[in-house]
Write a protein that holds these residues in place. Structure first.
Motif, PDB file in Angstrom:
ATOM      1  N   ASN A   1       0.857  -1.178   0.000  1.00 50.87           N
ATOM      2  CA  ASN A   1       0.000   0.000   0.000  1.00 50.87           C
ATOM      3  C   ASN A   1       0.893   1.229   0.000  1.00 50.87           C
ATOM      4  O   ASN A   1       1.624   1.470   0.962  1.00 50.87           O
ATOM      5  N   LEU A   2       0.842   1.985  -1.092  1.00 57.75           N
ATOM      6  CA  LEU A   2       1.728   3.134  -1.260  1.00 57.75           C
ATOM      7  C   LEU A   2       0.913   4.400  -1.363  1.00 57.75           C
ATOM      8  O   LEU A   2      -0.219   4.405  -1.869  1.00 57.75           O
ATOM      9  N   GLN A   3       1.473   5.521  -0.916  1.00 54.49           N
ATOM     10  CA  GLN A   3       0.845   6.828  -1.030  1.00 54.49           C
ATOM     11  C   GLN A   3       1.528   7.591  -2.153  1.00 54.49           C
ATOM     12  O   GLN A   3       2.740   7.806  -2.118  1.00 54.49           O
ATOM     13  N   ALA A   4       0.753   7.996  -3.148  1.00 56.31           N
ATOM     14  CA  ALA A   4       1.274   8.814  -4.243  1.00 56.31           C
ATOM     15  C   ALA A   4       0.979  10.273  -3.936  1.00 56.31           C
ATOM     16  O   ALA A   4      -0.170  10.665  -3.727  1.00 56.31           O
TER      17      ALA A   4
ATOM     18  N   GLY B   1       0.426  20.000  -5.124  1.00 55.60           N
ATOM     19  CA  GLY B   1      -0.901  20.589  -5.154  1.00 55.60           C
ATOM     20  C   GLY B   1      -2.035  19.593  -5.291  1.00 55.60           C
ATOM     21  O   GLY B   1      -3.168  19.996  -5.547  1.00 55.60           O
ATOM     22  N   GLU B   2      -1.752  18.308  -5.148  1.00 52.32           N
ATOM     23  CA  GLU B   2      -2.793  17.296  -5.276  1.00 52.32           C
ATOM     24  C   GLU B   2      -2.985  16.558  -3.965  1.00 52.32           C
ATOM     25  O   GLU B   2      -2.074  16.469  -3.143  1.00 52.32           O
ATOM     26  N   THR B   3      -4.165  16.012  -3.812  1.00 48.69           N
ATOM     27  CA  THR B   3      -4.472  15.233  -2.618  1.00 48.69           C
ATOM     28  C   THR B   3      -3.775  13.882  -2.687  1.00 48.69           C
ATOM     29  O   THR B   3      -3.817  13.217  -3.737  1.00 48.69           O
ATOM     30  N   PRO B   4      -3.075  13.438  -1.591  1.00 51.61           N
ATOM     31  CA  PRO B   4      -2.405  12.117  -1.616  1.00 51.61           C
ATOM     32  C   PRO B   4      -3.394  11.016  -1.967  1.00 51.61           C
ATOM     33  O   PRO B   4      -4.520  10.979  -1.474  1.00 51.61           O
ATOM     34  N   ALA B   5      -2.918  10.079  -2.837  1.00 56.73           N
ATOM     35  CA  ALA B   5      -3.759   8.966  -3.274  1.00 56.73           C
ATOM     36  C   ALA B   5      -3.146   7.656  -2.799  1.00 56.73           C
ATOM     37  O   ALA B   5      -1.930   7.493  -2.788  1.00 56.73           O
TER      38      ALA B   5
END
Length: 938
Positions: free
Chosen positions: A41-44, A48-52
């Motif tokens: 499970n990785l956070q991208a 200026g964007e919300t982490p996905a």
């Protein structure tokens, strides 16, 4: 990752260990044929964007992906390659540097403390395999026959029992998670604190050549190592082992690594030590009989002498003697008339060889008749008489006197038994006279070269001492003058090159000076700048009429420090600002003066009154005037006396020279000619004596049965007689060859071997067997050890395979009931080929046996802790696992079944876990304690 609480105290064994991403695998990661995968499970995160959150499955390597291993991953094999005497009751093994290596590519998850390794170790005999040449896509391979597949491999589902992680620290923690965290932290800090190990469970056969092979444990790994295509490998199930429980026909395996070894037929340390036993009563009697049978016929020794007594034969002596041997009365101490007459006749014969000292005031008497032949005169018919051993060490004329029966010189020369011992020393030197003299000339050449060096050092010493007395001592004694400050600075600056090597109050003097307020004032540069007559002093001298900088510095007041005074005025002004509020004018409220001033400072770029006060107050100590003249100075008497003692050439040069001279050399500061060094032969001289005949060491020593241990006593009188013979004959060689050395030097002083005695390296003089013969004076034979303590020392004789196979066995004596406080290590050793070891201790028989007021001693044989081993005892045991206990289930050349009832019934077995199997089979270093009283049958 559970841990075994029963693991040995010095080691910790883990059943398995995995590190890295593989620890994230779970039941969803396992597939029948597909590679093992791990969910991540990785956070991208983007600008200026919300982490996905991104979920991905990552495949990890398995056995089918391995086509070889780096040999640097292997740190040790058990046994080492090429060993020819590996204990057949031990198991061979291989160790890897990485603690998780055996399980890194296993396609399983651990269950109930078990995890099967992805590779396997097998040991095969020469007739059990055939080699295959490697191809471009495959590893070297072997084809194992069907019989070996049945006996050399365990059941595939039991391989978990033979791989474990070894840690060199105790694992602490209350929960498995805490213990896991502790292990990871320790290994991250020092990876050398652990390793992993793979053990081969095949029982080895004695006296057999084996080749150990590291091979794949899974079928996918076997096919990959043989260079098969990917489709063939992927079609195989992940869990399929590389061999089956019942194979039919032969099978080819790729080889990751291999080495050869041969098993021994003797046994391990424990079994060989257990075979040792004291001499039986019959064996002791046989030893005594051999000792008492060595008699010398003295009835007609030659030179016309004849013994008319009833005995006619006397016992010969040896370096060692049994404890039960009856003490005989030397013929020189006998009260029998025939013995006295015989001794008197021997003395008369020997004294014929003493040169007559010519004295003009007392002319010699007429030559007597030859006492051994009728109608002859000594002058007309001179005869060669036996030598007077030790005559070079006595004042002229060195005549023997039968009445002086407590003098070693008389005892040695008039007792035929001791003369035999001395004659053996003579024969040893005569046999190798050329070798000894060549060595003597070589030592003389080195000595002459050393003497030249000593003369140059002596010249350097004398010159340095004169310079020290003329230049340095007056400077160091100048603290009593009126200008103490100047002398202190100038003296310390003059000694600047020595600051790093000087010590004051157990501290580095250079480090002490660095702690002074102005350490640079003690430097050579500062001394040069402030020297009398220098440019600085000349300019300052215009104001003060003096020629020294320190007098000027003390006389002329230091200039005013403008910056320091300015800061002080500003701070005083700020502290004096009033804080009261003025009365309002015409109803208008006026701001306090403090605020007005504060706003004014801010307008000027400052941060305010309080900040200015704090900053300026902190700055003041760094700009105030500091004078080097106020720097603390060490007490003069202590400082100068310490420096003087450390740089005095009489001490420093002498100590340095003595450190580079041979240990036996001496050096006198008063005269370079006082240096002396004469030939020395430090090797143990029991060896050439034993080569002549082992009967001179101990009669009957060859007849002692194998695997026996017994206690003997040294015979100092015999040893000293032999040593005198060695030195006497060497002096005769000096005389004959005109060798430039005094004839009363003692070149041979070592009878026993002390090279294995650690203390002998630091104090070799204390471990010599005799003092210099010239110092013996009038004293009894056998009373000249260097320590002056006259006593027969015990010698433990060990004959057997133990010390032959394990020559580095630690041997010592331990007193009963004293813990580790009373331990004695060997004083000397000797070895009689092929398997007899003599070990001497500084104890008497009475001390070793003990009494009600003093406990006795144990003789201890200790296996040296070194390479770790796993195996089972040769002899059946109720306390430890042994091969006889499972011999029906596991015959030679077959494998242990870790899940069988027989294996589980062995002592120390606890559960089905590889760490507990390792702890059960771990072979602890063995110690054998033998009470000294058991070796004595009095």
């Amino acid at each position: 990752m559970p841990l075994d609480p029963n693991a040995p105290a010095n080691y910790s064994f883990l059943p398995w260990l995995r590190r890295g991403i593989i620890n994230l695998a779970d039941t969803t990661s396992i597939a029948e044929k597909a590679p093992l995968s791990v969910s991540l499970n990785l956070q991208a995160i983007g600008d200026g964007e919300t982490p996905a959150l991104v979920e991905r499955k990552v495949q990890v390597y398995g056995p089918g992906d391995i086509s070889g291993i780096d040999r640097r991953a292997i740190v040790r094999t058990i046994p080492r390659a090429g060993v020819r005497d590996f204990e057949d009751n031990f198991l061979c093994a291989i160790e890897f540097y990485d603690e998780d290596f055996p399980w890194r590519y296993s396609p399983f998850l651990p269950a109930t403390g078990k995890l099967s390794p992805w590779l396997w170790l097998t040991a095969l005999r020469e007739e059990e395999f055939v080699r295959h040449s490697p191809t471009e896509t495959s590893l070297p391979a072997i084809e194992i026959n069907s019989a070996a597949l049945q006996t050399a491999f365990p059941a595939p589902d039991t391989t978990w029992a033979w791989a474990h992680t070894h840690l060199n620290f105790a694992v602490e923690g209350n929960t498995p998670a805490e213990k896991r965290q502790m292990v990871d932290a320790m290994l991250d800090q020092n990876p050398n604190m652990g390793c992993s190990r793979l053990v081969c469970p095949r029982r080895l056969q004695p006296g057999t050549r084996y080749t150990a092979f590291l091979i794949p444990a899974f079928e996918k790994g076997r096919l990959a190592g043989l260079g098969k295509d990917i489709e063939t490998i992927q079609a195989i199930a992940n869990a399929a082992p590389s061999w089956a429980a019942s194979e039919s026909g032969s099978k080819v395996f790729p080889v990751y690594y291999e080495w050869e070894f041969v098993t021994s037929t003797a046994g391990d340390f424990e079994s060989l030590a257990s075979r040792l036993a004291p001499l039986s009563e019959a064996e002791e009697q046989a030893l005594l009989k051999a000792q008492n049978s060595r008699m010398m016929d003295i009835r007609k020794p030659g030179w016309g002498l004849q013994y008319t007594g009833t005995t006619g034969a006397i016992p010969l002596q040896s370096a060692l003697k049994p404890l039960k041997q009856t003490a005989d009365v030397p013929i020189t101490d006998s009260s029998e008339a025939e013995d006295k007459t015989f001794v008197k006749n021997i003395s008369d014969l020997l004294n014929l060889g003493v040169p007559v000292v010519q004295d003009a005031s007392n002319p010699p008497a007429p030559s007597p008749q030859n006492p051994f032949f009728e109608d002859s005169n000594i002058e007309d018919d001179p005869i060669i008489v036996p030598p007077l051993y030790g005559s070079f060490y006595r004042n002229n004329p060195p005549k023997v006197n039968p009445a002086a029966n407590q003098d070693w010189y008389t005892q040695l020369n008039l007792n035929p038994a001791f003369r035999v011992a001395a004659s053996q020393g003579t024969a040893v030197v005569q046999k190798d006279q050329e070798t000894y003299m060549d060595r003597a000339w070589d030592q003389l050449s080195q000595s002459q070269g050393t003497q030249q060096v000593v003369k140059r050092w002596h010249y350097s010493l004398e010159v340095s001492q004169r310079l020290f007395q003329k230049r340095i001592e007056p400077l160091l004694q100048a603290q009593s003058t009126q200008n103490v400050t100047e002398n202190t600075f100038r003296t310390l600056a003059f000694m600047n090159p020595l600051h790093a090597s000087l010590v004051v109050d157990n501290k580095s003097f250079a480090a002490t000076l660095q702690q002074k307020p102005v350490p640079s004032a003690y430097s050579r540069s500062f001394t040069k700048i402030t020297r009398p007559g220098g440019p600085l002093v000349r300019r300052l001298n215009k104001q003060v009429n003096t020629g020294r900088f320190f007098e000027i510095a003390l006389t002329v007041a230091p200039p005013k420090n403008v910056l320091h005074n300015s800061l002080g005025n500003i701070v005083s002004f700020l502290e004096g600002l009033p804080n009261e509020t003025l009365e309002p004018i015409r109803g208008r409220r006026i701001r306090p003066i403090f605020l007005l001033k504060n706003n004014f400072l801010k307008a000027q770029g400052f941060v305010g009154i309080a900040a200015c006060k704090q900053a300026l107050s902190a700055l003041m100590p760094y700009v105030q005037f500091t004078s080097i003249m106020t720097a603390p100075i060490p007490p003069s008497d202590m400082l100068y006396n310490s420096i003087a003692s450390q740089i005095n050439p009489a001490l420093t040069i002498t100590a340095r020279l003595q450190s580079i001279l041979p240990a036996t050399s001496t050096f006198s500061r008063t005269s370079a000619a006082a240096f002396s060094h004469f030939p020395q032969f430090p090797e143990p001289m029991y060896r050439p004596l034993a080569e002549r005949s082992t009967d001179y060491i101990l009669p009957g020593i060859d007849s002692i049965p194998v695997n026996r241990v017994t206690m003997l006593e040294t015979n100092p009188s015999f040893i000293e007689s032999y040593m005198v013979g060695l030195n006497h004959e060497l002096s005769r060689e000096y005389l004959w060859r005109e060798f430039p050395a005094p004839l009363n030097t003692t070149a041979f002083r070592q009878f026993w071997d002390v090279r294995d005695t650690e203390e002998a390296e630091n104090n070799p003089e204390a471990f010599k067997d005799i003092k210099a013969i010239s110092t013996w004076g009038v004293s009894a034979l056998g009373s000249h050890p260097p320590d002056g303590k006259v006593k027969e020392k015990i010698v433990i004789l060990v004959r057997g395979d133990l010390l032959k196979k394990y020559p580095n066995t630690e041997v010592f004596m331990k007193q009963a009931g004293t813990g580790d406080t009373a331990i004695q290590y060997p004083l000397f050793t000797a070895q009689i080929e092929p398997d007899i070891r003599l070990i001497g201790f500084n104890l008497s028989v009475e001390e070793a046996i003990g009494n009600p007021s003093s406990p006795g001693w144990f003789f201890v044989l200790k296996e040296r802790a070194g390479d770790i081993h796993f195996g089972m005892d040769i002899d059946e045991s109720t306390a430890d696992p042994s091969w006889p206990a499972i011999s029906n289930e596991v015959p030679e050349n077959s494998c242990i079944n870790a899940s069988s009832a027989g294996f589980k019934s062995l002592p120390r077995y606890t559960s089905e876990r590889s760490d507990r199997v390792a702890a059960m089979l771990y072979q602890k270093p063995f110690m054998l304690f033998v009470p000294a009283s058991r070796l004595v049958k009095l």
